[in-house]
Every structure is written in structure tokens, then in C-alpha cells.
Design a protein around this motif. Structure first.
Motif, PDB file in Angstrom:
ATOM      1  N   ARG A 182       0.546  -1.181   0.204  1.00 21.43           N
ATOM      2  CA  ARG A 182       0.224  -0.448  -0.262  1.00 21.43           C
ATOM      3  C   ARG A 182       1.003   1.037   0.072  1.00 21.43           C
ATOM      4  O   ARG A 182       0.164   2.621  -0.127  1.00 21.43           O
ATOM      5  N   ARG A 183       2.211   0.426   0.435  1.00 20.95           N
ATOM      6  CA  ARG A 183       2.915   2.488   0.346  1.00 20.95           C
ATOM      7  C   ARG A 183       3.172   2.593  -0.453  1.00 20.95           C
ATOM      8  O   ARG A 183       3.598   3.687  -1.515  1.00 20.95           O
ATOM      9  N   THR A 184       3.378   2.087  -2.217  1.00 20.54           N
ATOM     10  CA  THR A 184       3.686   2.131  -3.575  1.00 20.54           C
ATOM     11  C   THR A 184       4.079   3.754  -3.667  1.00 20.54           C
ATOM     12  O   THR A 184       2.444   3.849  -3.716  1.00 20.54           O
ATOM     13  N   ARG A 185       4.567   4.509  -3.927  1.00 19.66           N
ATOM     14  CA  ARG A 185       4.413   5.730  -4.540  1.00 19.66           C
ATOM     15  C   ARG A 185       4.303   5.453  -6.465  1.00 19.66           C
ATOM     16  O   ARG A 185       4.992   5.891  -7.280  1.00 19.66           O
ATOM     17  N   TRP A 186       2.523   5.027  -6.861  1.00 20.70           N
ATOM     18  CA  TRP A 186       1.587   4.883  -7.908  1.00 20.70           C
ATOM     19  C   TRP A 186       3.227   5.893  -8.623  1.00 20.70           C
ATOM     20  O   TRP A 186       3.201   5.692  -9.886  1.00 20.70           O
ATOM     21  N   ARG A 187       2.530   7.492  -8.715  1.00 22.24           N
ATOM     22  CA  ARG A 187       2.518   8.564  -9.138  1.00 22.24           C
ATOM     23  C   ARG A 187       4.195   8.437  -9.197  1.00 22.24           C
ATOM     24  O   ARG A 187       4.831   9.008 -11.081  1.00 22.24           O
ATOM     25  N   LEU A 188       4.872   8.454  -8.455  1.00 21.63           N
ATOM     26  CA  LEU A 188       6.627   8.707  -9.050  1.00 21.63           C
ATOM     27  C   LEU A 188       7.065   7.096  -9.616  1.00 21.63           C
ATOM     28  O   LEU A 188       7.842   7.561 -10.705  1.00 21.63           O
ATOM     29  N   HIS A 189       6.552   5.892  -9.394  1.00 19.35           N
ATOM     30  CA  HIS A 189       6.690   5.092 -10.632  1.00 19.35           C
ATOM     31  C   HIS A 189       6.840   5.494 -12.126  1.00 19.35           C
ATOM     32  O   HIS A 189       7.499   4.566 -12.848  1.00 19.35           O
ATOM     33  N   LEU A 190       5.866   6.178 -11.757  1.00 15.37           N
ATOM     34  CA  LEU A 190       4.921   6.276 -13.416  1.00 15.37           C
ATOM     35  C   LEU A 190       5.607   7.157 -13.848  1.00 15.37           C
ATOM     36  O   LEU A 190       6.160   7.348 -15.211  1.00 15.37           O
ATOM     37  N   LEU A 191       6.047   8.079 -13.333  1.00 19.35           N
ATOM     38  CA  LEU A 191       6.951   9.226 -14.423  1.00 19.35           C
ATOM     39  C   LEU A 191       8.481   8.855 -14.474  1.00 19.35           C
ATOM     40  O   LEU A 191       8.972   8.546 -15.369  1.00 19.35           O
TER      41      LEU A 191
END
Length: 297
Positions: A67-76
């Protein structure tokens, strides 16, 4: 113990550069048969099974999916990695490995600038001097007197270097809360899925003779990732990072072996200045890094 760890890290960095140089040579060979976007997709698709097996073997899946995955940063970061690889492959269609590596060596210096707004780091006068010298080296490497100044291939490689620097800084930001396994998996999965979708409308069937190239692409890229992770796990980063410049020697060798190409005086002169500025900056940062390590201890 510290000296042994640093030597181990240096050896691992030298191996990483060798593996990545082999991977880039294979990318260059594929660039003559497939579009840069499809080559990027193949890079992700071939590496993803090995990455998944490694994560399963290390039992690190919980660090990748949480749940702590920072999806927006990973996507960028995924978008930056995809853009970087597409532009790098495009540049390799007209430039040799040594020429491409010389231009990408500006990335560590760019990271110093990018780290200011994203990581809150300060830029010292020595940083500006090193960055200025590095940019002069890039101008020299672009061969301003031979009509190659700002060629499309060179511009593509320079923009790829910017994307690479941004991706690395984002990786440092993400790694504050997530393990390295998450960085590797999501970057690889992004290239496989995103590249596959983008290249699907104009997908070119893979030639049977390229099966060994794809196998080598997967193995060299995977081993390079492992080696570079091992490199920074031992010793000081400031002492280990400069050995990344050994990639230029591999580029010169592979250019000569497979394409009978040799770098000109502009590439070598510009590369020498970029490398010198990077080495000077790393050397000046080493005492500072050692002091912080002693304080933490």
C-alpha cells in the motif's frame, strides 16, 4: 574492511559497465531491424521474467506490492525510462557506442542540478565549475567543425541523458521509502507493458536469427542490474561511481570489433574533459561523504 568493501564495489562497477556495454551493442544491432519503440519493448519483455524470478528467489514480493507504493512517482519514472531508452536506441542508429557514451556522461553532472529542486540539495561553487567543464566537453564531443553539431542522433542522446538523470534522482527519492526491488520491477514492467502497447500497431515479427540477440539482451541487462546494485552496496559511492566511465573503453572496443568504427579526436577530447570534471567532482565529494558516514556511526 572498508578498503576491501570499496575494492569489491569497484570490481562490481567494472563488471556492470561491461554487461551494460554488451547490452547496448545488442540494442544497436536490433535498431537496424526494428523501430526504437519496439526495441524498448523487447528490452522490457526479455528482462521481466528474470526480474520476477529474482524477486521470487529473494522473497521480496512484499516490498514490490504494498500500500505504500508511490504509484505517481513510479509512473513518472517509467515514462522517463521509456523515453530515455527510445531516444538512446534512436541515437545509436547514427552514432557509435563511444560517441553515445561520451554524450551520456553529462548525466551525473545534470543530476547535481536536478537534485536541488527535487531533493533539496545545495550546489557548491565546485559543482558549478564541474558542470561548466562538462558542458564544454559535450560541445567539443559534438564536433562543431565537422558539420555534426547538434545532429538528430546527438540531440536524441543528450535528451536521453537528461531523462536518465531525472530517472535516477526520482529513484533516489523513491528509495527513501521503498526497496530497490520495487524500482527494478516497476521500471522493467513499465517498459514491457508500455512499450508493447505503443509498438503493437506497427509490430514487426521477430526474426528467428535474433533469438540469441534477445537472450543476450535479457542476460546482459539483468546481470548489469545485479552488478551495479552490488557495486553501491559496498564502499563509498563517491569512490565507486567514477568507474562508470570505464564504459567508454568498452564502447571503443565494441565499436571496433563489430562495426570497424573508431572514435575521432573530438569525441575522445570531449569525453576526456567530461570524465575529468566528473572525477574531480567525485573526488571533492568523497571527504564529505566519509565525514557524514563517521557522524552516523
Amino acid at each position: 574492511m572498508h578498503s576491501t568493501g570499496t575494492l569489491r564495489g569497484i570490481a562490481a562497477m567494472l563488471l556492470a559497465c561491461a554487461f551494460f556495454a554488451c547490452m547496448d551493442a545488442l540494442l544497436k544491432s536490433l535498431a537496424g531491424h526494428y523501430s526504437p519503440v519496439q526495441v524498448m519493448a523487447l528490452r522490457g519483455l526479455t528482462a521481466l521474467p528474470l526480474v520476477c524470478l529474482y524477486i521470487a528467489w529473494r522473497r521480496e514480493a512484499s516490498g514490490v506490492f504494498n500500500r505504500r507504493t508511490r504509484w505517481r512517482l513510479h509512473l513518472l519514472r517509467t515514462v522517463l525510462n521509456m523515453t530515455m531508452l527510445v531516444l538512446f536506441v534512436y541515437g545509436l542508429k547514427s552514432l557509435g557506442l563511444a560517441e553515445a557514451y561520451t554524450l551520456t556522461f553529462i548525466a551525473p553532472l545534470l543530476m547535481v542540478l536536478i537534485a536541488v529542486p527535487l531533493l533539496g540539495e545545495s550546489v557548491q561553487p565546485r559543482h558549478w565549475i564541474a558542470i561548466g567543464l562538462g558542458f564544454i566537453g559535450v560541445v567539443i564531443a559534438l564536433r562543431p567543425e565537422q558539420g555534426a553539431f547538434l545532429s538528430t542522433g546527438a540531440v536524441a542522446i543528450l535528451v536521453a541523458a537528461v531523462c536518465y538523470a531525472l530517472s535516477n534522482v526520482l529513484g533516489r527519492l523513491i528509495s527513501r521509502t521503498e526497496p530497490s526491488a520495487a524500482l527494478v520491477f516497476w521500471a522493467t514492467a513499465g517498459m514491457a507493458v508500455g512499450g508493447g502497447l505503443l509498438s503493437a500497431p506497427q509490430w514487426v515479427p521477430i526474426q528467428a536469427g535474433h533469438a540469441w540477440v534477445l537472450a543476450g539482451l535479457a542476460i546482459s541487462g539483468f546481470l548489469g542490474q545485479l552488478a551495479i546494485a552490488e557495486a553501491f552496496r559496498h564502499g563509498q559511492a563517491a569512490a565507486i561511481a567514477p568507474f562508470e566511465y570505464s564504459a567508454l573503453a568498452w564502447g571503443l572496443l565494441l565499436d571496433w570489433l563489430f562495426w570497424q568504427a573508431t572514435a575521432d579526436v573530438w569525441t575522445l577530447g570531449g569525453g576526456a574533459l567530461i570524465i575529468a570534471s566528473g572525477l574531480w567532482l567525485a573526488r571533492s565529494e568523497a571527504p564529505k561523504a566519509a565525514g557524514k558516514k563517521r557522524q552516523a556511526a
